[in-house]
Design a protein around this motif. Structure first.
Motif, mmCIF file in Angstrom:
data_model
loop_
_atom_site.group_PDB
_atom_site.id
_atom_site.type_symbol
_atom_site.label_atom_id
_atom_site.label_comp_id
_atom_site.label_asym_id
_atom_site.label_seq_id
_atom_site.Cartn_x
_atom_site.Cartn_y
_atom_site.Cartn_z
ATOM 1 N N ALA A 100 0.947 -1.296 -0.003
ATOM 2 C CA ALA A 100 -0.131 0.063 0.153
ATOM 3 C C ALA A 100 0.859 1.161 -0.142
ATOM 4 C CB ALA A 100 -0.769 -0.027 1.267
ATOM 5 N N MET A 101 1.988 1.077 0.759
ATOM 6 C CA MET A 101 2.872 2.381 0.836
ATOM 7 C C MET A 101 3.350 2.824 -0.502
ATOM 8 S SD MET A 101 6.355 2.619 2.980
ATOM 9 C CE MET A 101 5.681 1.321 4.198
ATOM 10 N N VAL A 102 3.850 1.559 -1.120
ATOM 11 C CA VAL A 102 4.753 2.122 -2.481
ATOM 12 C C VAL A 102 3.495 2.334 -3.411
ATOM 13 C CG1 VAL A 102 5.854 0.943 -4.405
ATOM 14 C CG2 VAL A 102 6.556 0.480 -1.974
ATOM 15 N N THR A 103 2.441 1.635 -3.581
ATOM 16 C CA THR A 103 1.110 1.980 -4.632
ATOM 17 C C THR A 103 0.777 3.397 -3.976
ATOM 18 O OG1 THR A 103 0.690 -0.219 -4.743
ATOM 19 C CG2 THR A 103 -0.981 1.350 -5.161
ATOM 20 N N GLY A 409 -0.131 -11.158 -11.592
ATOM 21 C CA GLY A 409 0.501 -10.318 -12.358
ATOM 22 C C GLY A 409 1.876 -9.568 -11.841
ATOM 23 N N PHE A 410 2.595 -10.402 -10.633
ATOM 24 C CA PHE A 410 3.755 -9.947 -10.145
ATOM 25 C C PHE A 410 4.518 -11.292 -10.085
ATOM 26 C CE2 PHE A 410 2.303 -5.903 -9.026
ATOM 27 C CZ PHE A 410 3.540 -4.849 -8.893
ATOM 28 N N ALA A 411 4.051 -12.346 -9.376
ATOM 29 C CA ALA A 411 4.839 -13.369 -9.126
ATOM 30 C C ALA A 411 5.965 -13.954 -10.084
ATOM 31 C CB ALA A 411 4.029 -14.672 -8.528
ATOM 32 N N SER A 412 7.165 -13.908 -10.051
ATOM 33 C CA SER A 412 8.050 -14.384 -10.972
ATOM 34 C C SER A 412 8.021 -13.853 -12.209
ATOM 35 C CB SER A 412 7.845 -16.042 -11.174
ATOM 36 O OG SER A 412 8.384 -16.708 -9.969
ATOM 37 N N LYS A 413 7.455 -12.562 -12.357
ATOM 38 C CA LYS A 413 7.632 -11.976 -13.666
ATOM 39 C C LYS A 413 9.049 -11.234 -13.863
ATOM 40 C CE LYS A 413 3.613 -13.215 -15.158
ATOM 41 N NZ LYS A 413 2.605 -12.267 -15.485
ATOM 42 N N ASN A 414 9.578 -11.090 -15.099
ATOM 43 C CA ASN A 414 10.821 -10.585 -15.044
ATOM 44 C C ASN A 414 10.796 -9.063 -14.886
ATOM 45 O OD1 ASN A 414 12.222 -12.592 -15.820
ATOM 46 N ND2 ASN A 414 12.242 -12.446 -17.895
ATOM 47 N N ALA A 415 9.660 -8.478 -14.785
ATOM 48 C CA ALA A 415 9.624 -7.111 -14.601
ATOM 49 C C ALA A 415 9.252 -6.598 -13.348
ATOM 50 C CB ALA A 415 8.453 -6.363 -15.901
ATOM 51 N N VAL A 424 -6.699 -1.553 -7.690
ATOM 52 C CA VAL A 424 -7.538 -1.769 -6.675
ATOM 53 C C VAL A 424 -8.249 -3.302 -6.699
ATOM 54 C CG1 VAL A 424 -9.884 -1.648 -5.794
ATOM 55 C CG2 VAL A 424 -8.224 0.659 -6.443
ATOM 56 N N ASP A 425 -8.286 -3.747 -7.892
ATOM 57 C CA ASP A 425 -8.732 -5.364 -7.937
ATOM 58 C C ASP A 425 -7.690 -6.263 -7.566
ATOM 59 O OD1 ASP A 425 -11.252 -4.779 -8.907
ATOM 60 O OD2 ASP A 425 -10.699 -5.073 -10.974
ATOM 61 N N GLU A 426 -6.288 -5.848 -7.737
ATOM 62 C CA GLU A 426 -5.338 -6.918 -7.264
ATOM 63 C C GLU A 426 -5.051 -6.699 -5.664
ATOM 64 O OE1 GLU A 426 -2.008 -6.917 -11.073
ATOM 65 O OE2 GLU A 426 -2.336 -5.027 -9.904
ATOM 66 N N PHE A 427 -5.238 -5.586 -5.240
ATOM 67 C CA PHE A 427 -5.234 -5.414 -3.802
ATOM 68 C C PHE A 427 -6.630 -6.275 -3.180
ATOM 69 C CE2 PHE A 427 -2.286 -1.710 -3.650
ATOM 70 C CZ PHE A 427 -1.831 -1.998 -2.665
ATOM 71 N N LYS A 428 -7.806 -6.149 -3.785
ATOM 72 C CA LYS A 428 -8.647 -6.963 -2.884
ATOM 73 C C LYS A 428 -8.409 -8.476 -2.996
ATOM 74 C CE LYS A 428 -12.303 -3.374 -3.971
ATOM 75 N NZ LYS A 428 -13.402 -3.028 -4.745
ATOM 76 N N ASN A 429 -7.758 -8.815 -4.421
ATOM 77 C CA ASN A 429 -7.402 -10.451 -4.415
ATOM 78 C C ASN A 429 -6.383 -10.572 -3.330
ATOM 79 O OD1 ASN A 429 -9.249 -10.697 -6.627
ATOM 80 N ND2 ASN A 429 -7.407 -10.244 -8.149
ATOM 81 N N MET A 430 -5.383 -9.720 -3.360
ATOM 82 C CA MET A 430 -4.591 -9.871 -2.244
ATOM 83 C C MET A 430 -5.065 -9.977 -0.702
ATOM 84 S SD MET A 430 -1.306 -7.694 -1.451
ATOM 85 C CE MET A 430 0.016 -7.842 -0.063
ATOM 86 N N VAL A 447 -8.402 4.725 -3.675
ATOM 87 C CA VAL A 447 -6.997 4.511 -2.946
ATOM 88 C C VAL A 447 -6.796 3.545 -1.877
ATOM 89 C CG1 VAL A 447 -5.655 5.966 -1.185
ATOM 90 C CG2 VAL A 447 -7.039 7.368 -3.063
ATOM 91 N N VAL A 448 -5.916 2.780 -1.984
ATOM 92 C CA VAL A 448 -5.874 1.598 -1.207
ATOM 93 C C VAL A 448 -5.625 2.168 0.276
ATOM 94 C CG1 VAL A 448 -3.390 1.446 -1.599
ATOM 95 C CG2 VAL A 448 -4.499 -0.359 -0.844
#
Length: 900
Positions: A100-103, A409-415, A424-430, A447-448
């Motif tokens: 949340a802080m970084v986002t 969208g994040f795990a083990s992605k090169n970027a 927001v949807d990714e935060f809700k899944n998290m 805002v998260v």
């Protein structure tokens, strides 16, 4: 036919075989196993036999690499003392708030890193709850080198603990307002939290080793009991590419630093992609650390893998894990079960049969989620093994998934290292994955929200109770209230005031002599930490060997070859000198540990590190920046300084620019003293400022850089005029005038001011005489002890002017009323003296040694660069001719006279 080039068995072993028949039986047994059960079984038996021999203390070469499995099997894991479910909830809150802080900060464009902490969360949480000792217990606590890119997670935990608030989290990477959080661990920016700056890759591992060693140094010298302190360094597997990361591994093993643990987060990714795409970084690091003599603990697979290993009755699974390169492991992280069945299990009949017993969900659980670094029990077992291991440092190789729990969208992605926010949807899944009680309505205007269970919640109480049991918050930096060190006896400094008479003394020798007197001081002598990279004899320090001793935890287990000489090579367990061998980086790491001991251990130490000036700032300027960040105090001494004083050594040894680099460091006070008494005044004032009673408004968290020379010259007495000491400290004073030098210039003679620093003042003094005797010009000579301090003072005066305060720079005050133009000269690039040009009211010109150095005599080198006395005379005449004060023809005549 026998190959004549083949190595015969007798060539492989110089030891005689006392029982060839028994040897043949062992060899035949190995051949039989290989034929009957295959080479894999033979290799297995050989590994187990070697491991048994190693465990029994039989002297054999060590295995450098073990199977790609956990070092501690599940059956041997100790239970985690505490509430694992509670720690799971705490970790979930930390994961959320870090993201949340970084986002939230991304809307300001300030960046931040999310994926690193997501992979390492359990590596930190387990330590905070069970291992990391705080500063409020007995001793100094543990020293934590936090991986720089994981800082959001550390801030998130401090927020949960009540040490940070939401406003501070919202000011992550926005410090200008005074209530922000630095991007990475920066003690100078957040001195109550961070102890060690680590984000300059490779410097953290190097510094951690030398910090652990310095802890032992303090204990062995009887200054402080550091037995309760453990050094933990959290590193990335990509960071291990930096040469500094592994530069001192052998030192740590050689000195048996079992007070040190490296935790390497092996998420198999660096900034742009896989760390070892076609290879295996864990295996490579294991071999590297084992070869250096470290204890290695691998924590690779989570408990979900236990079932797979039980099914592996042929060893096919272990063999396959050794074969698969890291980039393919990363690919499995993002692919479905069908792909994994085909690619991982499909090439071996035994694995095909194993896969038939596994559900798709089981395969995905293992390959997507289950890593040793993500489970408290696995991490606890590794940490416990590390702190209990004796006789060697330990490295823990913990496999994780970069971006773990942040979503597909994040795990083990090169970027993912460059990905700064979640939707927001990714935060809700998290939120759902972490089972956090955060409502959809808490997302106001997209805002998260930050999450906190409440200051009196079970989670916060548990966290604080665990930290209280371990000695208080961590990480934390504490500057213990200690009395200023008493000033050494005045005699040590005053002895330089009278000069050396006709004796030639180099300023390097003067500095060493001063230190020899200071280390004898009853009050502060033991506080000095002499550091030298295998050049003590070059700098005339060998006389300190028998009196102070060279530090060695083993003492001296041999009789030195020069034992019958007065200045013999003496090593001692309580030795005071740190003679590091040929390593400027290691010496600087020593210096950093010693220079910050006042905070780390509450024991003020006075390090001085003396080195070839060319190989200090040029080689290790990044560590000097680290030193400034870490608020270190002490003396750096660039010996054999200057571009033309080191005869015959050539381009790479001729330092003409170290003061330029030093001037870029805000914490460095850079001096270029010309005379022995100047060295004494500067050291005396440095001791007062850094270790004694600093003046109001003076920053104690500075370090000094002194350039000293190897050119023996008669040392003059200190001028007995008012303000000399102040001028030396501030950077400029008049050494003499033409009249006080015994020169009687003609009436109304043109006058010029010659400013010189370091060894260049001797050329200026010779030029002073030539100008008077041969050209009728009066010259006053000034000693510019610090061009950069003059500039710093002038910049501060400019800033004061912007605030409406009238303040005249010291350089302008000093030169006020001085007749004629100013000509400055040094043994460095012209931009060194040119630092102050804009604040000098008189006409300005400068000479310097620009370009590469060269091998020749001092005289020839100075003529080459145009800085010798004759060149100064010609430059002075040209400056005066430009003002119409001497005839233009005099310049041409002088050039021809001196062969320029």
């Amino acid at each position: 036919m026998t190959d004549p080039n083949a190595i015969q068995p007798s060539e492989l072993d110089q030891l005689p075989d006392r029982d060839p028949e028994e040897t043949a039986e062992w060899q035949a047994s190995l051949d039989a196993v290989t034929k009957a059960a295959g080479p894999h079984r033979a290799a297995y038996l050989m590994r187990r036999t070697l491991e048994r021999a190693e465990g029994a203390g039989i002297a054999l070469p060590k295995l450098l690499e073990t199977d790609y499995v956990n070092s501690i099997p599940t059956s041997a894991e100790p239970a985690v003392p505490g509430d694992e479910a509670m720690e799971q909830r705490i970790t979930a809150w930390n994961r959320w708030n870090a993201a949340a802080m970084v986002t939230r900060g991304s809307k300001y464009g300030v960046g931040g890193h999310i994926a690193t902490f997501a992979s390492a969360a359990w590596l930190y949480e387990t330590g905070f709850n069970h291992f990391f000792k705080g500063k409020e217990a007995d001793g100094s606590g543990d020293q934590l080198y936090i991986q720089g890119h994981a800082s959001p997670g550390i801030y998130a935990r401090a927020f949960l603990d009540g040490r940070l608030n939401e406003e501070q989290l919202d000011n992550f990477r926005r410090e200008a307002g005074g209530n922000g959080l630095p991007s990475y661990p920066h003690p100078r920016r957040l001195p109550w939290l961070w102890e060690f700056p680590t984000v300059s890759m490779g410097l953290g591992p190097l510094s951690a080793i030398y910090q652990a060693r310095f802890n032992r140094y303090l204990a062995n010298r009887g200054i402080k009991d550091t037995a309760g302190s453990h050094v933990w360094a959290f590193l990335g597997d990509g960071e291990m590419d930096e040469p500094e990361s592994t530069a001192a591994l052998a030192l740590a093993a050689r000195e048996e630093l079992d007070n040190l643990t490296f935790v390497i987060n092996c998420n198999l990714q660096r900034l742009d992609g896989p760390v070892r795409a076609n290879f295996k970084i864990v295996q490579e690091l294991e071999a590297q650390f084992r070869g250096a003599g470290w204890n290695v603990v691998k924590t690779l697979w989570g408990t979900a893998w236990d079932e797979l290993f039980r099914l592996d009755t042929t060893g096919a699974l272990v063999r396959r894990l050794r074969q698969v390169p890291d980039a393919q492991i990363q690919t499995y992280q993002t692919r479905d079960a069908a792909y994994i069945r085909q690619d991982f299990f499909g090439g071996d009949p035994a694995l095909v049969e194993m896969a038939k017993l596994l559900s798709d969900d089981k395969i995905l659980e293992c390959f997507h989620l289950s890593r040793g670094g993500h489970e408290a029990r696995k991490v606890f077992a590794a940490y416990k093994a590390a702190v209990e291991h004796k006789g060697a440092p330990t490295v823990i190789l913990a496999q994780t998934v970069k971006g773990h729990t942040l979503g597909k969208g994040f795990a083990s992605k090169n970027a993912n290292h460059q990905m700064k926010k979640l939707s927001v949807d990714e935060f809700k899944n998290m939120r759902d994955l972490l089972e956090l009680p955060i409502k959809d309505s808490d997302f106001v205007d997209g805002v998260v929200p930050y999450g906190h269970p409440g200051v009196d919640s079970p989670e916060v109480r548990y966290l604080q109770e665990r930290r209280a049991a371990l000695g208080g918050p961590a990480p934390a930096r504490r500057v213990h209230p200690v009395a200023p060190l008493p000033a050494p006896a005045e005699k040590a400094f005053a002895s330089f005031d009278k000069g050396s008479g006709s004796q030639n003394v180099a300023t390097t020798m003067a500095f060493v002599r001063l230190v020899k007197d200071l280390v004898r001081d009853k009050e502060t002598g033991k506080r000095w930490v002499p550091i030298v990279p295998d050049e003590a004899r070059t700098f005339g320090m060998e006389s300190l060997f028998p009196s102070l001793g060279i530090y060695s935890p083993k003492g001296q287990t041999y009789e030195p070859v020069d034992r019958d000489q007065l200045m013999y090579y003496k090593e001692a367990q309580n030795g005071q000198i740190l003679n590091e061998g040929i390593t400027e980086a290691g010496s600087m790491a020593d210096f950093i540990a010693a220079s910050t001991s006042y905070a780390t251990h509450g024991e003020a130490m006075i390090p001085f590190y003396i080195f070839y000036s060319m190989f200090g700032w040029q080689r290790t300027a990044d560590q000097m920046w680290q030193l400034g960040d870490q608020l270190g105090r002490g003396f750096l001494v660039g010996a054999t300084a200057g571009r033309t004083t080191l005869t015959g050594e050539g381009l790479q040894h001729a330092d003409g620019h170290s003061p330029v680099i030093a001037a870029t460091n805000p914490a460095a006070l850079s001096y270029d003293p010309a005379f022995a008494y100047e060295v004494a005044v500067i050291v005396k004032d440095g001791l007062r400022r850094m270790y004694g009673e600093a003046a109001p408004g003076e920053d104690q968290n500075v370090f000094y850089y002194l350039t000293v020379y190897n050119e023996p010259m008669p040392q003059p007495a200190k001028p007995s005029v008012q303000g000399v000491d102040e001028g030396i400290v501030k950077g400029l004073y008049r050494f003499n005038t033409a009249e006080s030098a015994g020169i009687t210039p003609p009436a109304n003679a043109p006058r010029i001011q010659l400013l010189g620093s370091g060894t260049a003042i001797h050329w200026a003094l010779k030029a002073q005489a030539l100008l008077a005797e041969e050209w009728g010009v009066a010259a006053d000579v000034w000693s510019a002890t610090s061009w950069s301090e003059l500039r710093r003072d002038a910049l501060e005066a400019d800033e004061a002017l912007l605030r409406g305060e009238e303040r005249v720079p010291f350089v302008r005050q000093a030169l006020q009323g001085a007749d004629g133009p100013v000509l400055a000269v040094s043994d460095y690039m012209r931009q060194v003296p040119d630092q102050i040009a804009q604040w000098v009211e008189q006409d300005w010109s400068s000479l310097g040694a620009d370009g590469f150095g060269l091998s020749d005599t001092r005289e020839a080198a100075r003529r080459h660069f145009g800085v010798d006395a004759e060149s100064i005379v010609v430059a002075a005449l040209a400056q005066l001719a430009g003002r119409g004060e001497v005839k233009a023809a005099a310049v041409k005549e002088a050039r021809e006279k001196y062969g320029l």
